[in-house]
Enzyme design. Structure first.
Site, mmCIF file in Angstrom:
data_model
loop_
_atom_site.group_PDB
_atom_site.id
_atom_site.type_symbol
_atom_site.label_atom_id
_atom_site.label_comp_id
_atom_site.label_asym_id
_atom_site.label_seq_id
_atom_site.Cartn_x
_atom_site.Cartn_y
_atom_site.Cartn_z
ATOM 1 N N ASN A 7 0.882 -1.176 0.000
ATOM 2 C CA ASN A 7 0.000 0.000 0.000
ATOM 3 C C ASN A 7 0.914 1.219 0.000
ATOM 4 O O ASN A 7 1.491 1.580 1.019
ATOM 5 C CB ASN A 7 -0.880 -0.035 1.254
ATOM 6 C CG ASN A 7 -1.805 1.156 1.331
ATOM 7 O OD1 ASN A 7 -1.757 2.069 0.500
ATOM 8 N ND2 ASN A 7 -2.654 1.167 2.343
ATOM 9 N N ARG A 90 -2.505 -2.031 -3.531
ATOM 10 C CA ARG A 90 -3.708 -1.216 -3.346
ATOM 11 C C ARG A 90 -3.631 -0.035 -4.308
ATOM 12 O O ARG A 90 -2.608 0.647 -4.380
ATOM 13 C CB ARG A 90 -3.762 -0.697 -1.922
ATOM 14 C CG ARG A 90 -4.908 0.263 -1.726
ATOM 15 C CD ARG A 90 -4.833 0.908 -0.373
ATOM 16 N NE ARG A 90 -5.985 1.778 -0.206
ATOM 17 C CZ ARG A 90 -5.940 2.947 0.412
ATOM 18 N NH1 ARG A 90 -4.807 3.393 0.918
ATOM 19 N NH2 ARG A 90 -7.015 3.679 0.532
ATOM 20 N N ARG A 240 -11.455 15.417 8.169
ATOM 21 C CA ARG A 240 -12.253 15.817 7.001
ATOM 22 C C ARG A 240 -13.667 16.205 7.436
ATOM 23 O O ARG A 240 -14.244 15.547 8.308
ATOM 24 C CB ARG A 240 -12.358 14.672 5.991
ATOM 25 C CG ARG A 240 -11.048 14.374 5.291
ATOM 26 C CD ARG A 240 -11.189 13.197 4.334
ATOM 27 N NE ARG A 240 -10.003 12.371 4.412
ATOM 28 C CZ ARG A 240 -9.970 11.065 4.162
ATOM 29 N NH1 ARG A 240 -11.061 10.434 3.801
ATOM 30 N NH2 ARG A 240 -8.838 10.406 4.254
ATOM 31 N N ASN A 335 -13.467 -0.580 18.005
ATOM 32 C CA ASN A 335 -12.965 -0.347 19.370
ATOM 33 C C ASN A 335 -13.745 0.619 20.247
ATOM 34 O O ASN A 335 -13.483 0.674 21.441
ATOM 35 C CB ASN A 335 -11.520 0.182 19.291
ATOM 36 C CG ASN A 335 -10.565 -0.838 18.725
ATOM 37 O OD1 ASN A 335 -10.370 -1.885 19.335
ATOM 38 N ND2 ASN A 335 -10.017 -0.557 17.556
ATOM 39 N N GLU A 385 -7.949 -5.308 5.182
ATOM 40 C CA GLU A 385 -7.795 -4.958 3.771
ATOM 41 C C GLU A 385 -6.623 -5.687 3.128
ATOM 42 O O GLU A 385 -6.681 -6.053 1.960
ATOM 43 C CB GLU A 385 -7.639 -3.434 3.646
ATOM 44 C CG GLU A 385 -8.970 -2.719 3.861
ATOM 45 C CD GLU A 385 -8.863 -1.231 4.106
ATOM 46 O OE1 GLU A 385 -8.508 -0.853 5.238
ATOM 47 O OE2 GLU A 385 -9.115 -0.455 3.176
HETATM 48 P P1 ADP Z 1 -7.245 4.745 9.100
HETATM 49 O O1 ADP Z 1 -6.997 3.370 8.522
HETATM 50 O O2 ADP Z 1 -8.271 5.544 8.357
HETATM 51 O O3 ADP Z 1 -6.017 5.509 9.423
HETATM 52 P P2 ADP Z 1 -8.116 3.259 11.445
HETATM 53 O O4 ADP Z 1 -9.185 2.367 10.927
HETATM 54 O O5 ADP Z 1 -6.813 2.668 11.806
HETATM 55 O O6 ADP Z 1 -7.942 4.519 10.512
HETATM 56 O O7 ADP Z 1 -8.742 3.997 12.739
HETATM 57 C C1 ADP Z 1 -7.974 4.889 13.485
HETATM 58 C C2 ADP Z 1 -8.865 5.509 14.551
HETATM 59 O O8 ADP Z 1 -9.511 4.482 15.303
HETATM 60 C C3 ADP Z 1 -8.091 6.315 15.573
HETATM 61 O O9 ADP Z 1 -7.956 7.659 15.194
HETATM 62 C C4 ADP Z 1 -8.958 6.186 16.816
HETATM 63 O O10 ADP Z 1 -9.933 7.217 16.815
HETATM 64 C C5 ADP Z 1 -9.660 4.876 16.655
HETATM 65 N N1 ADP Z 1 -9.106 3.804 17.492
HETATM 66 C C6 ADP Z 1 -8.240 2.827 17.127
HETATM 67 N N2 ADP Z 1 -7.976 1.988 18.175
HETATM 68 C C7 ADP Z 1 -8.688 2.463 19.219
HETATM 69 C C8 ADP Z 1 -8.879 2.049 20.594
HETATM 70 N N3 ADP Z 1 -8.256 0.977 21.086
HETATM 71 N N4 ADP Z 1 -9.694 2.786 21.358
HETATM 72 C C9 ADP Z 1 -10.327 3.875 20.866
HETATM 73 N N5 ADP Z 1 -10.213 4.308 19.602
HETATM 74 C C10 ADP Z 1 -9.416 3.612 18.784
#
Ligand code: ADP
Length: 398
Positions: A7, A90, A240, A335, A385
């Site tokens: 990716n 990707r 965003r 989560n 993914e």
């Molecule tokens: P992306 O792939 O778009 O970067 P993710 O799917 O990895 O995003 O999600 C990241 C977001 O998920 C973080 O900004 C946070 O808000 C939330 N997050 C991830 N793990 C936790 C957790 N253990 N507790 C609370 N929020 C979480």
């Protein structure tokens, strides 16, 4: 087969080596700050993470370093390059040209390049990664897996904007949707997990991460999704804005003396949960701590986030004339119990009820949250993914 999943971003590159038979990750990591200085993170499954600060002027050098780490005598996951059977890439935007994954021939690469205009930040970086891999592994088959492909089944009523039709004809301005690999993976897995017939099902997938989108999946095909021409449309996200009155752009641009590019940067990078909390963290762990500490803006941001998700779900129930299951996924969906609870509370009118005890203890597991008498099943389905890309790759090169 061993599948290397790549990716590639403009200055970073995430990778995983996946054994497609066992579907296990043999090694994974990322290259950061490519073209700036360079940092390689590598982890063979079962061993500690290794972090190496090392010069990485180009993506080709970054991938070379990944390969060296993968075949390293001591901590490598494979013995030689020959053990990589295929590479799955990707690719963010496939425009209307790609409704499914494809083997990356020279002709296909040209067509992807034609989509650069639609994703100027992402597609050129994806292509750089593909070309670098092709140079280093000329005999290894490569597959492109598009973020937009799964959404190509959307009907015209869902993808046409209320804009002059010439913009669609001349510039392909329409809704495309993103996170398609995740929406596809999660909707399929949701049907399997709940023992439903995918071909006869109404599923809503809420992919809530830093970037967030929702999709309506009818009988296994996407019929609507919240992101549009770009990943800016739809939900309120980490940074965003999601949907806004488009006239706000001119209004703020004049007040703040911003040009169009600067205004779009505000909407992409300075808005959402972060912007709503005056530049605060968009991470739900921080937001929840802020709410506990009495920060009203953090509380408002979370309310707005959940309200928008609930409204989209409501509109997709209308789009499909019903819903059998709602699947939460990605960082927040997997989560954050608070978000799942708040969203489901709005959906009580659908006869949705979730078990709060189960909800509170669910972090990244595959779980049914709905109570047995809930009219709609609600579950958490962790997205993957990379595994989805590896599966698509195997299907095409086998
Ligand atoms: P992306 O792939 O778009 O970067 P993710 O799917 O990895 O995003 O999600 C990241 C977001 O998920 C973080 O900004 C946070 O808000 C939330 N997050 C991830 N793990 C936790 C957790 N253990 N507790 C609370 N929020 C979480």
């Amino acid at each position: 087969m061993n599948i290397l999943v790549i990716n590639c971003g403009s200055s970073s590159l995430k990778y995983q080596l996946i054994d497609s038979e066992s579907e296990s990750v043999l090694a994974k990591g990322l290259c950061e700050r490519i073209g700036i200085d360079g940092r390689l993170v590598y982890q063979k499954t079962g061993l500690d993470k290794e972090i190496t600060e090392t010069d990485m002027p180009t993506h080709k050098q970054a991938i070379q370093l990944v390969i060296e780490a993968l075949i390293n005598d001591k901590t490598g996951a494979i013995k030689s390059l020959e053990e990589i059977d295929a590479v799955g890439h990707r690719v963010v935007h496939g425009g209307e040209k790609f409704a499914s994954s494809v083997v990356l021939t020279d002709e296909v690469l040209k067509t992807i390049e034609e989509c650069n205009d639609l994703a100027p930040l992402h597609n050129p970086a994806n292509l750089i990664g593909i070309n670098a891999c092709k140079e280093l592994m000329p005999n290894v088959p490569m597959v492109g897996v598009f973020d937009t492909a799964f959404h190509q089944t959307m009907p015209r009523k869902a993808y046409l904007y209320g804009l002059p039709y010439e913009y669609y004809e001349k510039y392909a301005v329409r809704r495309y949707g993103f996170h398609g690999t995740s929406h596809s993976f999660v909707s399929k897995r949701c049907a399997e997990y709940l023992d439903m017939d995918l071909k006869n099902s109404k599923i809503i997938v809420a992919h809530l991460g830093n970037g967030a989108s929702i999709s309506a999946v009818l009988n296994g095909e996407c019929v609507d999704t919240s992101m549009g021409l770009t990943p800016l449309e739809g939900l309120v996200m980490g940074t965003r804005s999601g949907d806004i009155d488009p006239a706000i752009m001119e209004f703020i641009a004049k007040k703040e003396n911003l040009n169009i590019e600067e205004m779009v940067t505000v909407l992409n990078k300075k808005s959402g949960l972060s912007g709503m909390t005056k530049g605060g963290s968009s991470d739900f762990r921080d937001l929840q701590a802020e709410i506990k500490a009495g920060n009203q803006l953090a509380a408002d941001a979370v309310e707005v986030f959940c309200y928008r998700v609930a409204k989209y779900i409501g509109s997709y129930v209308a789009a499909m004339n019903g819903v059998d299951a709602i699947a939460f996924t990605a960082g927040i969906g997997e989560n954050v119990a608070l978000v799942r609870r708040k969203v489901c509370e709005y959906l009580g009118y659908l006869g949705i009820a979730i078990d709060e005890e189960t909800n509170l203890k669910t972090f990244g597991d595959e779980v049914t949250l709905s109570t047995p008498d809930s009219k709609v099943k609600v579950c958490v389905i962790p997205t993957n993914e990379e595994l989805a890309i590896a599966r698509e790759t195997v299907a095409l090169v086998k």
